[in-house]
Design a protein around this motif. Structure first.
Motif, PDB file in Angstrom:
ATOM      1  N   ILE A   3       0.853  -1.181   0.000  1.00  0.00           N
ATOM      2  CA  ILE A   3       0.000   0.000   0.000  1.00  0.00           C
ATOM      3  C   ILE A   3       0.894   1.238   0.000  1.00  0.00           C
ATOM      4  O   ILE A   3       1.841   1.330   0.775  1.00  0.00           O
ATOM      5  CB  ILE A   3      -0.936   0.016   1.225  1.00  0.00           C
ATOM      6  N   VAL A   4       0.597   2.178  -0.897  1.00  0.00           N
ATOM      7  CA  VAL A   4       1.377   3.427  -0.979  1.00  0.00           C
ATOM      8  C   VAL A   4       0.456   4.599  -0.648  1.00  0.00           C
ATOM      9  O   VAL A   4      -0.753   4.528  -0.853  1.00  0.00           O
ATOM     10  CB  VAL A   4       2.014   3.619  -2.375  1.00  0.00           C
ATOM     11  N   PRO A   5       1.020   5.678  -0.121  1.00  0.00           N
ATOM     12  CA  PRO A   5       0.196   6.835   0.226  1.00  0.00           C
ATOM     13  C   PRO A   5      -0.422   7.479  -1.018  1.00  0.00           C
ATOM     14  O   PRO A   5       0.102   7.374  -2.121  1.00  0.00           O
ATOM     15  CB  PRO A   5       1.191   7.806   0.873  1.00  0.00           C
ATOM     16  N   ALA A   6      -1.530   8.166  -0.807  1.00  0.00           N
ATOM     17  CA  ALA A   6      -2.192   8.891  -1.896  1.00  0.00           C
ATOM     18  C   ALA A   6      -1.203   9.891  -2.494  1.00  0.00           C
ATOM     19  O   ALA A   6      -0.418  10.505  -1.780  1.00  0.00           O
ATOM     20  CB  ALA A   6      -3.417   9.624  -1.363  1.00  0.00           C
ATOM     21  N   GLY A   7      -1.216  10.016  -3.816  1.00  0.00           N
ATOM     22  CA  GLY A   7      -0.306  10.927  -4.499  1.00  0.00           C
ATOM     23  C   GLY A   7       0.949  10.250  -5.010  1.00  0.00           C
ATOM     24  O   GLY A   7       1.699  10.820  -5.781  1.00  0.00           O
ATOM     25  N   GLN A   8       1.213   9.025  -4.591  1.00  0.00           N
ATOM     26  CA  GLN A   8       2.355   8.260  -5.091  1.00  0.00           C
ATOM     27  C   GLN A   8       1.837   7.108  -5.932  1.00  0.00           C
ATOM     28  O   GLN A   8       0.722   6.629  -5.728  1.00  0.00           O
ATOM     29  CB  GLN A   8       3.196   7.713  -3.933  1.00  0.00           C
ATOM     30  N   LYS A   9       2.664   6.668  -6.879  1.00  0.00           N
ATOM     31  CA  LYS A   9       2.246   5.567  -7.739  1.00  0.00           C
ATOM     32  C   LYS A   9       2.861   4.242  -7.325  1.00  0.00           C
ATOM     33  O   LYS A   9       2.249   3.199  -7.487  1.00  0.00           O
ATOM     34  CB  LYS A   9       2.628   5.859  -9.197  1.00  0.00           C
ATOM     35  N   TYR A  10       4.122   4.292  -6.855  1.00  0.00           N
ATOM     36  CA  TYR A  10       4.857   3.068  -6.600  1.00  0.00           C
ATOM     37  C   TYR A  10       5.404   3.038  -5.171  1.00  0.00           C
ATOM     38  O   TYR A  10       5.661   4.080  -4.569  1.00  0.00           O
ATOM     39  CB  TYR A  10       6.027   2.934  -7.579  1.00  0.00           C
ATOM     40  N   CYS A  11       5.625   1.826  -4.662  1.00  0.00           N
ATOM     41  CA  CYS A  11       6.265   1.660  -3.366  1.00  0.00           C
ATOM     42  C   CYS A  11       7.748   2.011  -3.511  1.00  0.00           C
ATOM     43  O   CYS A  11       8.242   2.215  -4.625  1.00  0.00           O
ATOM     44  CB  CYS A  11       6.097   0.222  -2.877  1.00  0.00           C
ATOM     45  N   GLU A  12       8.462   2.067  -2.407  1.00  0.00           N
ATOM     46  CA  GLU A  12       9.885   2.443  -2.427  1.00  0.00           C
ATOM     47  C   GLU A  12      10.685   1.528  -3.360  1.00  0.00           C
ATOM     48  O   GLU A  12      11.536   1.990  -4.107  1.00  0.00           O
ATOM     49  CB  GLU A  12      10.474   2.390  -1.013  1.00  0.00           C
TER      50      GLU A  12
END
Length: 119
Positions: free
Chosen positions: A17-26
């Protein structure tokens, strides 16, 4: 105060799960640097918008559709050979072609899913 919920990473098969506004995980953000940089930082700023409008006025029809005897208005200036940050190739008008959005999206998807690397 309410906040927007996270969503799954856009990488196929990644459940993080990634925060809103981001597309990809680290982990997958490193694989998609072009999604992080803005269009203007990749060269598609006001100068590009001005030059591409001029180009489309003089080349109004999609070249891919014309090959199939269809006359569709071109809305996108495409780089025939992907410039990949090469500014000389980016501004080389002989490397530009007018395309409609569906043709451009199809071409870009093919190039991005099957990149050609030269060494």
């Amino acid at each position: 105060m309410p906040y927007r919920a996270g969503h799954p990473c856009n990488q196929s098969g990644c459940p993080r799960i990634v925060p809103a506004g981001q597309k990809y995980c680290e982990e997958h953000r490193k694989l998609h640097p072009e999604d992080i940089r803005s269009a203007a930082s990749r060269g598609y700023g006001s100068k590009w918008r001005r030059e591409s409008k001029i180009f489309l006025r003089s080349h109004p029809l999609c070249v891919e559709c014309k090959k199939n005897d269809r006359f569709v208005k071109a809305t996108v200036v495409d780089h025939i050979k992907p410039h990949r940050g090469n500014e000389e190739l980016f501004w080389d008008r002989s490397n530009w072609q007018p395309l409609c959005k569906p043709c451009h999206d199809r071409k870009t998807w093919k190039e991005d899913s099957n990149p050609v690397y030269t060494y």
